[in-house]
Design a protein around this motif. Structure first.
Motif, PDB file in Angstrom:
ATOM      1  N   THR A 251      39.179  14.943 -38.399  1.00 59.93           N
ATOM      2  CA  THR A 251      38.523  16.161 -38.871  1.00 59.93           C
ATOM      3  C   THR A 251      38.631  17.273 -37.834  1.00 59.93           C
ATOM      4  O   THR A 251      38.919  18.429 -38.174  1.00 59.93           O
ATOM      5  CB  THR A 251      37.049  15.882 -39.184  1.00 59.93           C
ATOM      6  N   LEU A 252      38.417  16.952 -36.573  1.00 62.78           N
ATOM      7  CA  LEU A 252      38.525  17.955 -35.519  1.00 62.78           C
ATOM      8  C   LEU A 252      39.924  18.571 -35.484  1.00 62.78           C
ATOM      9  O   LEU A 252      40.076  19.784 -35.308  1.00 62.78           O
ATOM     10  CB  LEU A 252      38.176  17.330 -34.166  1.00 62.78           C
ATOM     11  N   ARG A 253      40.934  17.758 -35.677  1.00 60.61           N
ATOM     12  CA  ARG A 253      42.305  18.290 -35.710  1.00 60.61           C
ATOM     13  C   ARG A 253      42.504  19.235 -36.884  1.00 60.61           C
ATOM     14  O   ARG A 253      43.187  20.254 -36.771  1.00 60.61           O
ATOM     15  CB  ARG A 253      43.311  17.137 -35.779  1.00 60.61           C
ATOM     16  N   GLN A 254      41.897  18.907 -38.022  1.00 62.97           N
ATOM     17  CA  GLN A 254      42.011  19.775 -39.196  1.00 62.97           C
ATOM     18  C   GLN A 254      41.413  21.160 -38.913  1.00 62.97           C
ATOM     19  O   GLN A 254      41.858  22.168 -39.458  1.00 62.97           O
ATOM     20  CB  GLN A 254      41.292  19.140 -40.387  1.00 62.97           C
ATOM     21  N   PHE A 255      40.406  21.206 -38.059  1.00 64.31           N
ATOM     22  CA  PHE A 255      39.756  22.471 -37.736  1.00 64.31           C
ATOM     23  C   PHE A 255      40.400  23.175 -36.551  1.00 64.31           C
ATOM     24  O   PHE A 255      39.920  24.218 -36.117  1.00 64.31           O
ATOM     25  CB  PHE A 255      38.263  22.239 -37.477  1.00 64.31           C
ATOM     26  N   GLY A 256      41.492  22.600 -36.032  1.00 61.46           N
ATOM     27  CA  GLY A 256      42.251  23.255 -34.988  1.00 61.46           C
ATOM     28  C   GLY A 256      41.959  22.803 -33.568  1.00 61.46           C
ATOM     29  O   GLY A 256      42.527  23.344 -32.615  1.00 61.46           O
ATOM     30  N   PHE A 257      41.096  21.810 -33.399  1.00 56.30           N
ATOM     31  CA  PHE A 257      40.803  21.315 -32.063  1.00 56.30           C
ATOM     32  C   PHE A 257      41.943  20.429 -31.558  1.00 56.30           C
ATOM     33  O   PHE A 257      42.693  19.820 -32.343  1.00 56.30           O
ATOM     34  CB  PHE A 257      39.500  20.502 -32.056  1.00 56.30           C
ATOM     35  N   LEU A 258      42.059  20.345 -30.245  1.00 56.04           N
ATOM     36  CA  LEU A 258      42.996  19.455 -29.609  1.00 56.04           C
ATOM     37  C   LEU A 258      42.312  18.127 -29.309  1.00 56.04           C
ATOM     38  O   LEU A 258      41.081  18.073 -29.193  1.00 56.04           O
ATOM     39  CB  LEU A 258      43.534  20.074 -28.313  1.00 56.04           C
ATOM     40  N   GLY A 259      43.083  17.086 -29.155  1.00 52.54           N
ATOM     41  CA  GLY A 259      42.517  15.786 -28.834  1.00 52.54           C
ATOM     42  C   GLY A 259      41.948  15.746 -27.430  1.00 52.54           C
ATOM     43  O   GLY A 259      42.242  16.613 -26.590  1.00 52.54           O
ATOM     44  N   PRO A 260      41.149  14.724 -27.143  1.00 52.43           N
ATOM     45  CA  PRO A 260      40.530  14.622 -25.817  1.00 52.43           C
ATOM     46  C   PRO A 260      41.522  14.306 -24.722  1.00 52.43           C
ATOM     47  O   PRO A 260      41.273  14.597 -23.566  1.00 52.43           O
ATOM     48  CB  PRO A 260      39.520  13.490 -25.978  1.00 52.43           C
TER      49      PRO A 260
END
Length: 260
Positions: A251-260
């Motif tokens: 979900t975070l990737r869908q919102f444009g965030f990068l992985g940890p």
């Protein structure tokens, strides 16, 4: 066959029939197990869209649980927690604000980085002022907004401007990234420094201008349960879902965030 044997067989057959029809000998149904109850998550404003979705997905996976959110600038949330606000999980947009709670003994265990983010320049749709990069923000007459220095996006923004050798006189210093995006969307400002994810969440009235990697700043987002959590098991389960590759991370990737 004697009458005694016939009676014994009949009694045995009746017992088997009763059990097969769901009588008193039936095995009781198994009860579901897993985290339950409710938790409150204090999360950085830039996580609003992603965490709202993650919370809904988590609750569907755990129907006996409920997750409530309070979104604001990370520094604002830290102040509230230091003053005794009740919460179970804290997700910050930077590590310094998380470290304030660690130093104050308010965090249970060690925080974990669950996402990263980049900065972008938010402008109105169509980029009417023709802003090309950070250097454009120093143009006279341009209304530029920054986050306040105590807020992660403000600190990151100042770092990016320093790396680019650009001096900006902001028209105002906002409490969080949502305020910056909102004012640009309404035409009250020409540009602002926010996260890539906030530009994406801002809708059709805004667009982003990319910042080169050499001038950009990578924001690290830590999360941790709070020491005074009233439901530590559920708090840990929620954090585990946020960290799960097929769950919160997707979900975070869908919102444009990068992985940890």
């Amino acid at each position: 066959m004697t009458n005694g044997i016939r009676r014994a067989l009949a009694t045995s057959s009746s017992a088997l029939l009763l059990a097969s029809c769901g009588g008193a000998a039936a095995t009781p149904a198994a009860t579901p197990s897993g985290p339950s109850g409710s938790i409150t998550v204090f999360a950085a404003a830039s996580l609003t869209g992603a965490f709202t979705r993650i919370g809904s997905d988590f609750q569907r996976a755990h129907p006996t649980s409920s997750v409530h959110f309070s979104f604001a600038g990370s520094s604002t949330l830290v102040t509230q927690l230091q003053q005794g606000a009740n919460a179970d999980v804290f997700a910050s947009a930077d590590q310094p604000n998380m470290e304030k709670l660690v130093a104050g003994g308010l965090i249970h265990g060690a925080p974990a980085i669950f996402a990263r983010n980049r900065l972008a320049i938010v402008v109105g749709a169509g980029n009417p002022k023709h802003i090309m990069g950070l250097a454009s923000l120093s143009q006279p007459g341009l209304i530029v907004l920054l986050c306040a220095a105590v807020v992660p996006c403000g600190r990151y923004g100042n770092q990016a401007l320093q790396q680019a050798g650009v001096t900006v006189k902001p028209a105002s210093l906002e409490a969080d990234v949502k305020s910056v995006v909102g004012k640009v969307a309404l035409g009250e400002a020409d540009a602002g420094l926010v996260y890539v994810t906030d530009v994406k969440a801002g809708g059709p009235k805004v667009q982003g201008v990319a910042i080169p990697e050499a001038q950009n700043v990578i924001a690290a987002y830590p999360v941790a349960p709070l020491k005074d959590s009233q439901n530590l098991a559920l708090a840990r389960a929620f954090i585990g879902y946020v960290m799960e590759s097929g769950g919160g991370q997707a979900t975070l990737r869908q919102f444009g965030f990068l992985g940890p």
